[in-house]
Design an enzyme around this catalytic site. Structure first.
Site, PDB file in Angstrom:
ATOM      1  N   LYS A   1      -4.839 -22.529  28.352  1.00  0.00           N
ATOM      2  CA  LYS A   1      -4.939 -21.303  29.158  1.00  0.00           C
ATOM      3  C   LYS A   1      -4.142 -21.450  30.462  1.00  0.00           C
ATOM      4  O   LYS A   1      -3.400 -20.551  30.855  1.00  0.00           O
ATOM      5  CB  LYS A   1      -6.415 -20.981  29.452  1.00  0.00           C
ATOM      6  CG  LYS A   1      -7.172 -20.544  28.197  1.00  0.00           C
ATOM      7  CD  LYS A   1      -8.686 -20.453  28.388  1.00  0.00           C
ATOM      8  CE  LYS A   1      -9.366 -20.145  27.051  1.00  0.00           C
ATOM      9  NZ  LYS A   1     -10.838 -20.069  27.125  1.00  0.00           N
TER      10      LYS A   1
ATOM     11  N   GLN B   1     -15.667 -21.843  30.873  1.00  0.00           N
ATOM     12  CA  GLN B   1     -15.465 -22.284  29.500  1.00  0.00           C
ATOM     13  C   GLN B   1     -16.802 -22.685  28.868  1.00  0.00           C
ATOM     14  O   GLN B   1     -17.586 -23.417  29.456  1.00  0.00           O
ATOM     15  CB  GLN B   1     -14.464 -23.458  29.481  1.00  0.00           C
ATOM     16  CG  GLN B   1     -14.033 -23.899  28.096  1.00  0.00           C
ATOM     17  CD  GLN B   1     -13.198 -22.871  27.346  1.00  0.00           C
ATOM     18  OE1 GLN B   1     -12.560 -22.012  27.933  1.00  0.00           O
ATOM     19  NE2 GLN B   1     -13.214 -22.945  26.033  1.00  0.00           N
TER      20      GLN B   1
ATOM     21  N   ASP C   1     -13.103 -12.648  30.086  1.00  0.00           N
ATOM     22  CA  ASP C   1     -13.540 -13.065  28.750  1.00  0.00           C
ATOM     23  C   ASP C   1     -14.218 -11.907  28.013  1.00  0.00           C
ATOM     24  O   ASP C   1     -14.410 -11.965  26.793  1.00  0.00           O
ATOM     25  CB  ASP C   1     -14.575 -14.197  28.861  1.00  0.00           C
ATOM     26  CG  ASP C   1     -14.008 -15.562  28.518  1.00  0.00           C
ATOM     27  OD1 ASP C   1     -13.028 -15.613  27.762  1.00  0.00           O
ATOM     28  OD2 ASP C   1     -14.567 -16.554  29.007  1.00  0.00           O
TER      29      ASP C   1
HETATM   30  N1  GUN Z   1     -15.247 -21.349  24.204  1.00  0.00           N
HETATM   31  C1  GUN Z   1     -14.653 -21.048  23.033  1.00  0.00           C
HETATM   32  N2  GUN Z   1     -13.989 -19.879  23.122  1.00  0.00           N
HETATM   33  C2  GUN Z   1     -14.167 -19.434  24.387  1.00  0.00           C
HETATM   34  C3  GUN Z   1     -13.703 -18.296  25.089  1.00  0.00           C
HETATM   35  O1  GUN Z   1     -13.017 -17.417  24.561  1.00  0.00           O
HETATM   36  N3  GUN Z   1     -14.100 -18.194  26.390  1.00  0.00           N
HETATM   37  C4  GUN Z   1     -14.868 -19.125  26.991  1.00  0.00           C
HETATM   38  N4  GUN Z   1     -15.201 -18.931  28.255  1.00  0.00           N
HETATM   39  N5  GUN Z   1     -15.308 -20.204  26.358  1.00  0.00           N
HETATM   40  C5  GUN Z   1     -14.945 -20.360  25.073  1.00  0.00           C
END
Ligand code: GUN
Length: 295
Positions: free
Chosen positions: A54, A98, A121
């Site tokens: 990211k 996350q 998100d």
């Molecule tokens: N863990 C796995 N996929 C995601 C996501 O799209 N966002 C977040 N914050 N954590 C994750």
């Protein structure tokens, strides 16, 4: 049938290039550069790798990014206090925490603490509710990526029968809402199926579009689909493979090899839905920087 492979890897690259172009124009005009924050708690290797990707994608697009790393023993009040700071940070357009979080931290409490205007998100109930009502919202990464794939491949959805397999809050449930929505891609008749569905094959055989998000490798087999079906495979299942470098390889929820000849369009695994998710997060961050979802 001449099957079209929906190339998520290439599409994700295109979206990132488009965003980069937009950011360059913003920079020339002295506007606000999109700024994404990411909170990473602990040292889960998969989470580390996702967050790294990211942050790297932000750099590729000319976005600012701020990574906040905290040890696994951070307390819930300490994490809430960080979220409060991020909510108030005026330069930060959006941020993510996350997941998964350590067991002593309640993910729901954390999600609820994020200001919905910065929830890129799309996990906050305000964003989910806005999506369900057809109002502008931050869509979660995977549904956002799937909608973009359907759009950019000009796949007809109006009046089609879409069967979603799997009812998770981050994929199946939102996809069933989006595909039944009154806009493109959407206007489908939707059937949301799950582990308790009886005669699943009877449902999938009627599908013009199948969105498979059940988390079981090769779950959708060729005898379960009709000719001309559009296949969106969300599965990222690790299956043991001694010949592979890491000892495993990735397999989708769809038996790709045998379903392929029957499909009009199909997403591969890897290289399909997966790469689209980071592009979705960046798109949401860009929208956040322009205040396009909430005013
Ligand atoms: N863990 C796995 N996929 C995601 C996501 O799209 N966002 C977040 N914050 N954590 C994750």
């Amino acid at each position: 049938m001449d099957t079209i492979i929906i190339d998520g890897k290439a599409l994700s690259k295109t979206i990132k290039e488009e965003l980069r172009g937009e950011v360059e124009r913003i920079k020339e005009n002295g506007g606000k550069i999109p700024h994404l924050g990411a909170v990473l708690v602990g040292d889960n290797p998969a989470s580390e790798s996702y967050v790294r990707s990211k942050v790297r994608s932000c750099e590729q697009c000319g976005f600012k990014s701020t990574l906040i790393r905290k040890p696994a023993n951070i307390t819930q009040p300490q994490l809430l206090s960080i979220i409060d700071d991020l909510n108030k940070d005026e330069d930060l357009d959006g941020f993510i925490v996350q997941l998964p979080l350590p067991e002593h931290i309640d993910e729901e409490t954390i999600t609820l603490a994020i200001n919905p205007k910065k929830d890129v998100d799309g996990f906050h109930p305000v964003n989910f509710g806005r999506m369900a009502l057809g109002l502008p919202s931050y869509l979660p990464a995977t549904p956002n990526g799937i909608m973009e794939m359907l759009k950019r491949y000009n796949i007809e959805t109006s009046g089609k029968h879409c069967v979603v397999v799997g009812r998770s809050n981050i994929v199946g449930k939102p996809m069933s809402i989006l595909m039944s929505g009154k806009s493109y891609p959407g206007n489908c008749t939707v059937t949301l199926t799950h582990s308790r569905t009886k005669d699943l094959k009877e449902e999938t055989l009627r599908a013009d579009i199948i969105i498979a998000a059940i988390g079981i490798p090769d779950f959708i087999t060729a005898d379960m689909v009709k000719d001309g079906v559009v296949i969106i495979d969300v599965g990222i299942n690790r299956v043991e493979d001694e010949t592979a470098k890491r000892g495993y390889r990735l397999k989708g929820d769809v038996d790709y090899k045998n379903v392929f000849p029957k499909a009009s369009h199909i997403t591969p695994v890897p290289g399909g839905v997966g790469p689209m998710t980071v592009a979705s997060l960046l798109t949401n961050t860009f929208l956040a920087s322009k205040n396009e979802i909430f005013d």
